[in-house]
Design a protein around this motif. Structure first.
Motif, short mmCIF file in Angstrom:
data_model
loop_
_atom_site.label_atom_id
_atom_site.label_comp_id
_atom_site.label_asym_id
_atom_site.label_seq_id
_atom_site.Cartn_x
_atom_site.Cartn_y
_atom_site.Cartn_z
N VAL A 1 -7.19 -6.19 -3.56
CA VAL A 1 -6.17 -5.14 -3.72
C VAL A 1 -6.88 -3.84 -4.08
O VAL A 1 -7.70 -3.80 -5.01
N ALA B 1 -0.27 -12.62 -3.03
CA ALA B 1 -1.41 -11.78 -3.38
C ALA B 1 -1.80 -11.88 -4.85
O ALA B 1 -2.95 -11.63 -5.21
N TYR C 1 -7.91 -12.72 -1.83
CA TYR C 1 -7.23 -11.43 -1.66
C TYR C 1 -8.03 -10.31 -2.33
O TYR C 1 -8.76 -10.53 -3.31
N ILE D 1 3.63 -5.22 -5.07
CA ILE D 1 2.63 -6.11 -4.45
C ILE D 1 3.28 -7.43 -4.07
O ILE D 1 3.07 -7.96 -2.97
N ILE E 1 -3.44 -4.28 0.53
CA ILE E 1 -3.63 -5.71 0.27
C ILE E 1 -4.37 -6.30 1.47
O ILE E 1 -3.92 -6.19 2.62
#
Length: 676
Positions: free
Chosen positions: A294, A269, A292, A262, A232
């Motif tokens: 990922v 996030a 963000y 997460i 992340i």
């Protein structure tokens, strides 16, 4: 005067008596043992006689007992295989008799009445074959495969259905003889069921309820579970952690575990409230918050991220879903799949599907909420001898005819449900090679005028279409037109258009059932019809015996020639009987040719049974030889040598008499004898 020697120490009379008695008793016991051995013929009668030998004898006894049981099993197997061989011989004779009838009835001297009489004879052959196929030995039906407790062939709606399963019944006849002693009726008599393979990839959608075991994965190798890394990046400090998917069973479990991990690592996030992870087509999707990123990666040699189509892909607020088409997870079709979740190339339609087997007809109504399992159950409930299965590749639905002697078809009933589901037996995509039970369509092509030696167009035209107003046009099919039903229809329509009838004539497929349908809007008072010119194309397309409908518009519906037969001798004999009864020379000829193939199949099955019987006989010889060796070894350890035993008994008897004499003399002496 006798006296006791000085070397004999003084002893009490009781001790002397006991010593003498023990000696005599020991000799008597040894004599008794030898007597028992002589009477039983055995050297060892109890473990104490020979502890080591007894243990070996016990092992040999067990081996011999198992050999005896195996011999009984082998003899039973041999008798069963002999019963099979006899039944197959009878079946071959029946088939050859049917071939002779077919050949004889093709002679010009045979007429309709004669052939009808022979149809009765063929029916009797069918009855005999039915009885032979249900032959049993000691309540074991030899053609029942692995389910030998009930008759494997049953009569069903005028046909014959195989209800056995498996390749054969096995019994303990030795590790080296691991072979069935029965066979399935499909081996000698034919497939006894025929599959219509679905011709459309139904492409089931990925849902949260999809089990991971039903997913092929991005690598087409399934989906492994275990750990993978998630990174992340909030634009300031990237954080990497692992997530364990070992407990995941479904796609929904995977999404929930990943989203929970997460949110635990960084609650900001992902956008929205839990859950926001989901699916985009056949791919996983995550709603990543603005700012963000990922990323998913495998750990070491792991393949979890790759199998899930996540490896190396970055998710952010601009690209919430994986847009790489190669990363579809490609789920399989299962009984739990809903019809509404299918996404074939042509949009799926819903409505009634018409199933027919022989003269029996049934309908199944499909809708988006119906599952594939419910569809299968609905077809089975029609009791037509038809069943539905998911194809071996998990992409299509197959329809199976279970009944020999009946012709199965799957058609429409006012909708296009069967076509879009890929199970219709006659659609535009149906290859012409499957028509007429695999014979295809025989056209007139490259025919030469015997006078000129040149190609003659008149000899190559296949059939003539007569419209209701009396006008006609002819159709000349060539090999390129025989790709599928769609290409044949296109050729017929193009010939009509070339003749000027494109606006008043069209050829298509029936919206009810199956078959080619001509639509005629010429408005004439006659009937639309088809006549053959050359070859057998008109007959093979079912156009010679079509049905006229006055309309409007006027229609001409051809017979359905896409029906599915079971490739078995039962089907062939039924067709021969029907051909004889209907005075159909071509049908009789085709049935006769197929009987030759049926005979070859029976002969091959009989050869296989013969090989098995030979192996069983050789196995019996090996067991007998092994048993004989074990008996020889056991006899050497257990059985008595009568000569040796008689000699020992004689010596023991002499020893006992000497002991008794010595005891008598010794016990009769007194102190005076000693003192004297």
């Amino acid at each position: 005067m006798s006296s006791i020697g000085s070397s004999f120490a003084r002893a009490p009379n009781l001790l002397t008596s006991n010593m003498l008695q023990r000696g005599i008793t020991r000799t008597s016991l040894e004599m008794l043992t030898v007597q028992e051995q002589i009477s039983t013929g055995r050297r060892v009668n109890r473990p104490s006689d020979d502890p080591i030998g007894t243990s070996v004898i016990a092992v040999l006894d067990g081996r011999i007992e198992r050999s005896d049981q195996r011999l009984r099993n082998i003899q039973h197997a041999s008798a069963t295989l002999n019963t099979l061989d006899s039944a197959l011989g009878e079946s071959t004779d029946l088939a050859r008799e049917a071939v002779a009838i077919a050949s004889e009835q093709l002679n010009t001297t045979s007429d309709a009445v004669t052939r009808q009489n022979q149809a009765v004879v063929v029916q009797s052959l069918l009855n005999e074959l039915f009885s032979t196929a249900n032959r049993n030995y000691l309540d074991i039906h030899v053609f029942g495969g692995s389910t030998s407790a009930r008759p494997p062939i049953e009569e069903f709606r005028g046909g014959y259905r195989y209800v056995g399963q498996g390749d054969g019944l096995r019994t303990d006849i030795g590790d080296e003889l691991d072979l069935p002693i029965t066979i399935g009726a499909d081996l000698p008599f034919g497939s006894l069921s025929t599959r219509v393979k679905g011709d459309i990839d139904l492409n089931p959608a990925l849902t949260r309820d999809t089990m991971l075991t039903d997913v092929r994965g991005a690598r087409q190798l399934g989906v492994s579970t275990g750990q993978m890394n998630i990174t992340i990046d909030d634009g300031v400090t990237p954080a990497t952690f692992s997530v364990d998917l070992s407990a995941a069973k479904s796609v929904g479990d995977v999404l929930d575990i990943i989203e929970s991990a997460i949110r635990t690592a960084d609650p900001a996030a992902l956008d929205g409230a839990y859950p926001t992870s989901g699916l985009a087509g056949e791919r996983l999707s995550f709603d990543v918050a603005a700012g963000y990123t990922v990323t998913f990666d495998d750990i070491g040699a792991g393949t979890v991220a790759r199998d899930l189509g996540l490896q190396g892909f970055t998710y952010n607020d601009a690209n919430g879903a994986n847009t790489n088409a190669n990363q579809d997870l490609d789920p399989r079709l299962t009984d739990r799949t809903r019809m509404g979740d299918l996404a074939p190339a042509v949009a799926l339609a819903f409505g009634d599907i018409r199933f027919q087997n022989g003269d029996a007809i049934g309908f199944v109504t499909t809708d988006p909420s119906m599952t594939v399992g419910e569809f299968k159950a609905a077809v089975r409930a029609l009791d037509l001898g038809i069943r539905v299965e998911i194809g071996s590749d998990g992409r299509a639905i197959d329809v199976i005819n279970e009944v020999s002697g009946l012709t199965m078809s799957v058609g429409e009933s006012g909708s296009t449900a069967a076509t879009t589901l890929g199970v219709r037996t006659m659609s535009d995509r149906t290859p012409t090679t499957v028509l007429n039970f695999g014979r295809g369509v025989e056209i007139a092509h490259n025919q030469i005028n015997p006078v000129t030696g040149l190609p003659d167009p008149n000899r190559n035209r296949d059939f003539r279409v007569t419209l209701a107003d009396g006008s006609t046009f002819e159709v000349d099919l060539v090999p390129d037109d025989l790709v599928n039903i769609g290409t044949i229809l296109a050729k017929i329509n193009s010939e009509a258009a070339a003749a000027g009838f494109g606006a008043v004539f069209s050829a298509g497929l029936s919206t009810t059932g199956n078959g080619i349908v001509f639509e005629d809007t010429t408005g004439g008072a006659g009937q639309t019809s088809v006549s053959s010119l050359n070859g057998y194309a008109a007959e093979d397309l079912g156009l010679l015996n079509g049905t006229f409908g006055a309309g409007p518009p006027a229609t001409f519906a051809a017979q359905d020639r896409s029906g599915v037969r079971v490739d078995s001798i039962f089907s062939t004999l039924v067709e021969l009987r029907n051909g004889l009864d209907g005075n159909d020379r071509r049908g009789i000829s085709i049935a006769g040719e197929r009987l030759e193939e049926d005979i070859d199949r029976i002969v091959r099955a009989r050869a296989l049974v013969g090989i098995r019987a030979s192996r069983v006989d050789k196995g019996e010889d090996r067991v007998l030889q092994s048993r004989l060796l074990d008996e020889q070894i056991r006899s050497g350890l257990r059985d008595l040598d009568y000569t040796d035993a008689a000699t020992r008994f004689s010596l023991l008897e002499l020893q006992r008499q000497a002991g008794l004499a010595t005891a008598a003399r010794t016990t009769s002496q007194s102190l005076l004898d000693f003192l004297g």
